[in-house]
Design an enzyme around this catalytic site. Structure first.
Site, PDB file in Angstrom:
ATOM      1  N   TYR A  66     -16.551  25.125  70.663  1.00 29.13           N
ATOM      2  CA  TYR A  66     -15.321  25.497  71.382  1.00 29.13           C
ATOM      3  C   TYR A  66     -15.397  26.925  71.917  1.00 29.13           C
ATOM      4  CZ  TYR A  66     -12.960  21.114  70.547  1.00 29.13           C
ATOM      5  OH  TYR A  66     -12.614  19.790  70.587  1.00 29.13           O
ATOM      6  N   ASP A 103      -7.690  23.530  79.587  1.00 31.78           N
ATOM      7  CA  ASP A 103      -8.315  24.696  80.227  1.00 31.78           C
ATOM      8  C   ASP A 103      -7.341  25.684  80.856  1.00 31.78           C
ATOM      9  OD1 ASP A 103      -7.564  23.444  82.658  1.00 31.78           O
ATOM     10  OD2 ASP A 103      -9.535  22.496  82.884  1.00 31.78           O
ATOM     11  N   HIS A 118      -2.840  17.643  75.033  1.00 29.11           N
ATOM     12  CA  HIS A 118      -3.935  17.847  74.081  1.00 29.11           C
ATOM     13  C   HIS A 118      -4.142  19.310  73.714  1.00 29.11           C
ATOM     14  CE1 HIS A 118      -5.799  13.732  75.477  1.00 29.11           C
ATOM     15  NE2 HIS A 118      -4.763  13.579  74.668  1.00 29.11           N
ATOM     16  N   CYS A 147      -7.626  32.764  58.752  1.00 31.43           N
ATOM     17  CA  CYS A 147      -6.274  33.073  59.228  1.00 31.43           C
ATOM     18  C   CYS A 147      -5.756  34.342  58.546  1.00 31.43           C
ATOM     19  CB  CYS A 147      -5.357  31.892  58.910  1.00 31.43           C
ATOM     20  SG  CYS A 147      -3.630  32.209  59.264  1.00 31.43           S
ATOM     21  N   CYS A 150      -2.702  33.005  56.112  1.00 29.60           N
ATOM     22  CA  CYS A 150      -2.897  32.165  54.920  1.00 29.60           C
ATOM     23  C   CYS A 150      -4.347  32.057  54.456  1.00 29.60           C
ATOM     24  CB  CYS A 150      -2.319  30.773  55.152  1.00 29.60           C
ATOM     25  SG  CYS A 150      -3.291  29.776  56.283  1.00 29.60           S
ATOM     26  N   THR A 188      -9.022  11.152  85.374  1.00 31.10           N
ATOM     27  CA  THR A 188      -9.147  10.781  83.954  1.00 31.10           C
ATOM     28  C   THR A 188      -9.820   9.419  83.850  1.00 31.10           C
ATOM     29  OG1 THR A 188      -7.979  10.247  81.893  1.00 31.10           O
ATOM     30  CG2 THR A 188      -6.722   9.955  83.929  1.00 31.10           C
ATOM     31  N   ALA A 231     -10.689  14.762  93.575  1.00 30.26           N
ATOM     32  CA  ALA A 231      -9.295  15.234  93.631  1.00 30.26           C
ATOM     33  C   ALA A 231      -9.142  16.458  94.536  1.00 30.26           C
ATOM     34  CB  ALA A 231      -8.817  15.566  92.221  1.00 30.26           C
TER      35      ALA A 231
END
Ligand code: BJW
Length: 251
Positions: A66, A103, A118, A147, A150, A188, A231
């Site tokens: 990611y 994005d 999402h 984090c 926590c 999609t 598109a």
């Protein structure tokens, strides 16, 4: 490709809903989700990495994937498809933009009120309590970082396979779809649910359903109009032919 029948239906539409997927960002240079990943990541199956199980097994691998994709999306700009949709919102009485993309390119192009089904890769959250943070933390010795609230491992604020979609967003998307007289499915593969179920609902309720995708999907045989082209070409053409407007880059 753009028939007079299609032009007429769009001019007469009161409620237009557009749902986008990865293909809308392809012309910005963002690889689509199911496209082969490049370089180091080519050997991994994206559908295997985008899951809580993968993160539990190999948190650093998933975090690094990611982080790489975050770098990709923050280096690119919206394309004419994003700008055409931002402009379309001003031309119809009710317009709703739903995206499966993480994005943020619609928002950068100027679209407001985008329903993110999402999540968004520009946010991170902790894996235990869901504490949300804007952006990505600076590199730390421990990857993924922990984090600050926590102490649980951080992850991107996106929806993985097997996880629920954000309730408010899914409800808003469903309500808009059930009221739409025109529903666009853009870029999609219509393979991932419940997002694909929105297109199915629009078909079932008799809306004019327009699919924009160079390649057929499982829903292509059921839509009203299938525009088999990129598109970034079709949406500006529609804008020009239906509303005599141009897709203008504002960002
Ligand atoms: C162009 C173009 C150009 C190229 N112009 N076009 C009902 C039936 C069966 C299964 C399920 C079901 N309900 C739920 C499930 C399970 C699962 C699912 O759908 N599985 C299927 C794969 C079978 N769904 C879930 O788990 C969802 N959660 C859920 O339902 O919770 C309750 C539940 C759980 C378990 C069981 C039952 C219920 C969560 C789904 C979350 C999806 N998340 C991801 C990852 C996000 C983060 C990340 O990006 O890493 O979202 S997966 C991935 O797919 C990503 C995308 O948003 C999503 C859709 O992909 P998209 O956008 O369609 O991209 P591609 O690559 O597939 O297609 C691109 C298209 O563009 C292609 O068609 C090209 O031709 C086209 N294109 N250039 C226009 N220029």
């Amino acid at each position: 490709m753009i028939s007079q029948n299609l032009v007429k239906r769009l001019r007469e539409a009161h409620k237009i809903v557009v749902m986008t997927g990865a293909g809308v960002s392809a012309e910005s240079g963002v690889p689509t989700f199911r496209d082969a990943q490049t370089g180091l990541w080519a050997k991994y199956d994206p559908t295997e990495l985008a899951s809580p199980e993968a993160f539990a097994r190999q948190p650093k691998l998933v975090w690094d994937w990611y982080k790489w994709r975050y770098g990709l999306v923050t280096a690119v700009s919206p394309n004419p498809a994003h700008y055409a949709l931002a402009e379309m919102a001003h031309l119809v009485p009710h317009f709703t933009l739903i995206t499966q993309n993480i994005d943020n390119l619609h928002q950068i192009a100027g679209s407001e009120g985008v329903i993110e089904l999402h999540g968004n890769i520009r946010r991170t959250k902790c894996s235990a309590k869901g504490h949300i943070f804007p952006g990505w933390p600076d590199d730390t010795a421990v990857q993924p970082p922990l984090c600050a609230v926590c102490g649980s491992p951080m992850r991107p604020d996106v929806v993985w396979f097997g996880e629920s979609l954000p309730r408010h967003e899914l409800e808003a998307a469903t309500t808009a779809t059930l009221q739409a007289d025109v529903f666009f499915s853009v870029g999609t593969s219509s393979q991932v649910y419940p997002a694909a179920a929105l297109t199915v609902e629009a078909i079932k309720k008799g809306a004019t359903v327009i699919e924009i995708n160079p390649h057929p999907t499982p829903l292509t045989p059921h839509v009203t109009f299938s525009l088999a082209a990129p598109a970034g070409e079709v949406l500006p053409q529609l804008l020009a032919e239906v509303w005599e407007r141009a897709a203008v880059a504002t960002a």
